[in-house]
Motif scaffolding. Structure first.
Motif, PDB file in Angstrom:
ATOM      1  N   TYR A  82       0.879  -1.078   0.074  1.00  0.00           N
ATOM      2  CA  TYR A  82      -0.011   0.003  -0.076  1.00  0.00           C
ATOM      3  C   TYR A  82       0.975   1.243  -0.085  1.00  0.00           C
ATOM      4  O   TYR A  82       0.602   2.382  -0.816  1.00  0.00           O
ATOM      5  CB  TYR A  82      -0.812  -0.085   1.231  1.00  0.00           C
ATOM      6  N   TYR A  83       1.880   1.165   0.825  1.00  0.00           N
ATOM      7  CA  TYR A  83       2.736   2.423   0.760  1.00  0.00           C
ATOM      8  C   TYR A  83       4.005   2.439   0.020  1.00  0.00           C
ATOM      9  O   TYR A  83       4.714   3.578  -0.078  1.00  0.00           O
ATOM     10  CB  TYR A  83       3.196   2.719   2.320  1.00  0.00           C
ATOM     11  N   GLN A  89       5.044   0.674  -5.183  1.00  0.00           N
ATOM     12  CA  GLN A  89       3.637   0.826  -4.652  1.00  0.00           C
ATOM     13  C   GLN A  89       2.666   0.082  -5.639  1.00  0.00           C
ATOM     14  O   GLN A  89       2.698   0.188  -6.864  1.00  0.00           O
ATOM     15  CB  GLN A  89       3.044   2.288  -4.533  1.00  0.00           C
ATOM     16  N   TYR A  91      -1.496  -0.725  -5.280  1.00  0.00           N
ATOM     17  CA  TYR A  91      -2.610  -0.793  -4.765  1.00  0.00           C
ATOM     18  C   TYR A  91      -3.466  -2.197  -4.943  1.00  0.00           C
ATOM     19  O   TYR A  91      -4.256  -2.570  -4.018  1.00  0.00           O
ATOM     20  CB  TYR A  91      -3.658   0.518  -4.939  1.00  0.00           C
ATOM     21  N   LYS A  95      -4.941  -4.609  -2.054  1.00  0.00           N
ATOM     22  CA  LYS A  95      -6.204  -4.968  -1.997  1.00  0.00           C
ATOM     23  C   LYS A  95      -6.384  -6.494  -1.949  1.00  0.00           C
ATOM     24  O   LYS A  95      -7.088  -6.587  -0.901  1.00  0.00           O
ATOM     25  CB  LYS A  95      -7.020  -4.158  -2.956  1.00  0.00           C
ATOM     26  N   MET A 116      -9.850   1.386   0.976  1.00  0.00           N
ATOM     27  CA  MET A 116      -9.409   1.130  -0.299  1.00  0.00           C
ATOM     28  C   MET A 116     -10.552   1.485  -1.183  1.00  0.00           C
ATOM     29  O   MET A 116     -10.460   2.107  -2.376  1.00  0.00           O
ATOM     30  CB  MET A 116      -8.635   0.003  -0.655  1.00  0.00           C
ATOM     31  N   LYS A 119     -11.724   5.251  -1.177  1.00  0.00           N
ATOM     32  CA  LYS A 119     -10.608   6.161  -1.749  1.00  0.00           C
ATOM     33  C   LYS A 119     -10.740   5.664  -3.287  1.00  0.00           C
ATOM     34  O   LYS A 119     -10.077   6.643  -4.055  1.00  0.00           O
ATOM     35  CB  LYS A 119      -9.304   5.949  -0.976  1.00  0.00           C
ATOM     36  N   ARG A 121      -9.010   3.177  -4.644  1.00  0.00           N
ATOM     37  CA  ARG A 121      -7.558   2.719  -4.708  1.00  0.00           C
ATOM     38  C   ARG A 121      -7.525   1.191  -5.246  1.00  0.00           C
ATOM     39  O   ARG A 121      -7.891   0.505  -4.404  1.00  0.00           O
ATOM     40  CB  ARG A 121      -6.778   3.050  -3.588  1.00  0.00           C
ATOM     41  N   GLY A 122      -7.047   0.789  -6.249  1.00  0.00           N
ATOM     42  CA  GLY A 122      -6.908  -0.414  -6.755  1.00  0.00           C
ATOM     43  C   GLY A 122      -7.916  -0.539  -7.811  1.00  0.00           C
ATOM     44  O   GLY A 122      -7.636  -1.498  -8.622  1.00  0.00           O
ATOM     45  N   GLN A 125     -13.982   3.632  -7.219  1.00  0.00           N
ATOM     46  CA  GLN A 125     -14.481   3.878  -5.787  1.00  0.00           C
ATOM     47  C   GLN A 125     -15.758   3.027  -5.885  1.00  0.00           C
ATOM     48  O   GLN A 125     -16.761   3.064  -6.591  1.00  0.00           O
ATOM     49  CB  GLN A 125     -14.674   5.472  -5.651  1.00  0.00           C
TER      50      GLN A 125
END
Length: 227
Positions: A82-83, A89, A91, A95, A116, A119, A121-122, A125
Motif C-alpha cells: 500500500y505504501y 507501490q 494498490y 487490496k 481502499m 478512496k 484505490r486499486g 470507488q
C-alpha cells in the motif's frame, strides 16, 4: 470532521520492542513453520525496534506467514504494498492481501479494504463495498472501522445521511480508543446534529480526543471552554 484514515499498524507493532529481544528465537520458530512467529519477525523488521529497519526482510517474513494463511502476515505484506515500502507501490496487490486478511476475520484487514474502496484505490470507488467492510470491521471491534462507517453516514456516502446513526458509531469508535471518533462525536454535540446540542458533552469528547493525541481537538476544546 476527521477524514477516513487507514489502519496502518496493529497491536503486535505497538509491542514489537518487547519481541525484538527474542528476535533469534522467533526467527528459529518461524523456520520451523510457525506462521505467527514469522509475522512477529516481519513486524520487528518493519518497525525497526531493536534491529535495523528493513522492509525487504519484513516482506520476506510477512510473505512466509501469509502463504501459510496467517492473517497478520497478509495484513503486514498488504501495508508494505500500500505504501510502497521496499518495492513499488501496488494498490491492486495491497487490496488482494487485505482481502485475504479480512477473509480470515482480521478486522484490520477488513477496515483497510473498506478504505481502499472508499478512496477508489486499486479500482473504481465503491461506497457500497466500503460500507460492507467498514461494518464488518466495526462489528469485530475495530475503532477506525466504526469511525469511518460513522463518517459515511454523516456525509451521506454509500448510505442515506443519518447523523443519529453516525453519532452511535462515533461513540463506539471513541469507546474503542479512536481520537477521530471522539472528535467527530464532539462536533455533533457542538452542532446539535443527530443529538441534542450539549457543549458540556462536546467539551468532554474533545478533551478525550485531545488526550488521545488529536491536536485539532485540543484547539476545539480550548475554544469551547469559554462557552
Amino acid at each position: 470532521m476527521k477524514n477516513i484514515s487507514i489502519v496502518v499498524f496493529w497491536v503486535m507493532f505497538a509491542f514489537s520492542f518487547l519481541y525484538s529481544s527474542g528476535m533469534g528465537r522467533y526467527e528459529k520458530i518461524c523456520k520451523n513453520g510457525d506462521s505467527s512467529a514469522c509475522a512477529i519477525v516481519g513486524v520487528i523488521y518493519l518497525s525497526g525496534n531493536g534491529v535495523k529497519q528493513n522492509y525487504i526482510k519484513a516482506a520476506e517474513f510477512f510473505k512466509k506467514s501469509c502463504n501459510n494463511r496467517y492473517s497478520e502476515g497478509c495484513l503486514g505484506l498488504g501495508i508494505l504494498y500500500y505504501y510502497g515500502y521496499g518495492f513499488a507501490q501496488d494498490y491492486g496487490k495491497a487490496k488482494e492481501l487485505f482481502g485475504k486478511s479480512c477473509t480470515s476475520n482480521n478486522i484490520d484487514g477488513c477496515s483497510n479494504l473498506g478504505l481502499m474502496y472508499a478512496k477508489g484505490r486499486g479500482e473504481n470507488q465503491d461506497w457500497a463495498k466500503a460500507k460492507k467492510y467498514f461494518d464488518r470491521a466495526c462489528s469485530g471491534g475495530d475503532a477506525k472501522g466504526c469511525s469511518n462507517l460513522g463518517l459515511m453516514y454523516a456525509k451521506g456516502k454509500g448510505a442515506a445521511r443519518n447523523f443519529k446513526k453516525a453519532s452511535f458509531l462515533y461513540d463506539r469508535a471513541c469507546e474503542l480508543g479512536s481520537s477521530a471518533g471522539c472528535s467527530n462525536l464532539a462536533y455533533l454535540y457542538a452542532e446539535g446534529r443527530g443529538v441534542e446540542a450539549n457543549y458540556n458533552r462536546a467539551r468532554t469528547y474533545y478533551k478525550k480526543a485531545c488526550d488521545l493525541g488529536d491536536r485539532n481537538a485540543c484547539a476545539n476544546f480550548s475554544v469551547l471552554k469559554s462557552k
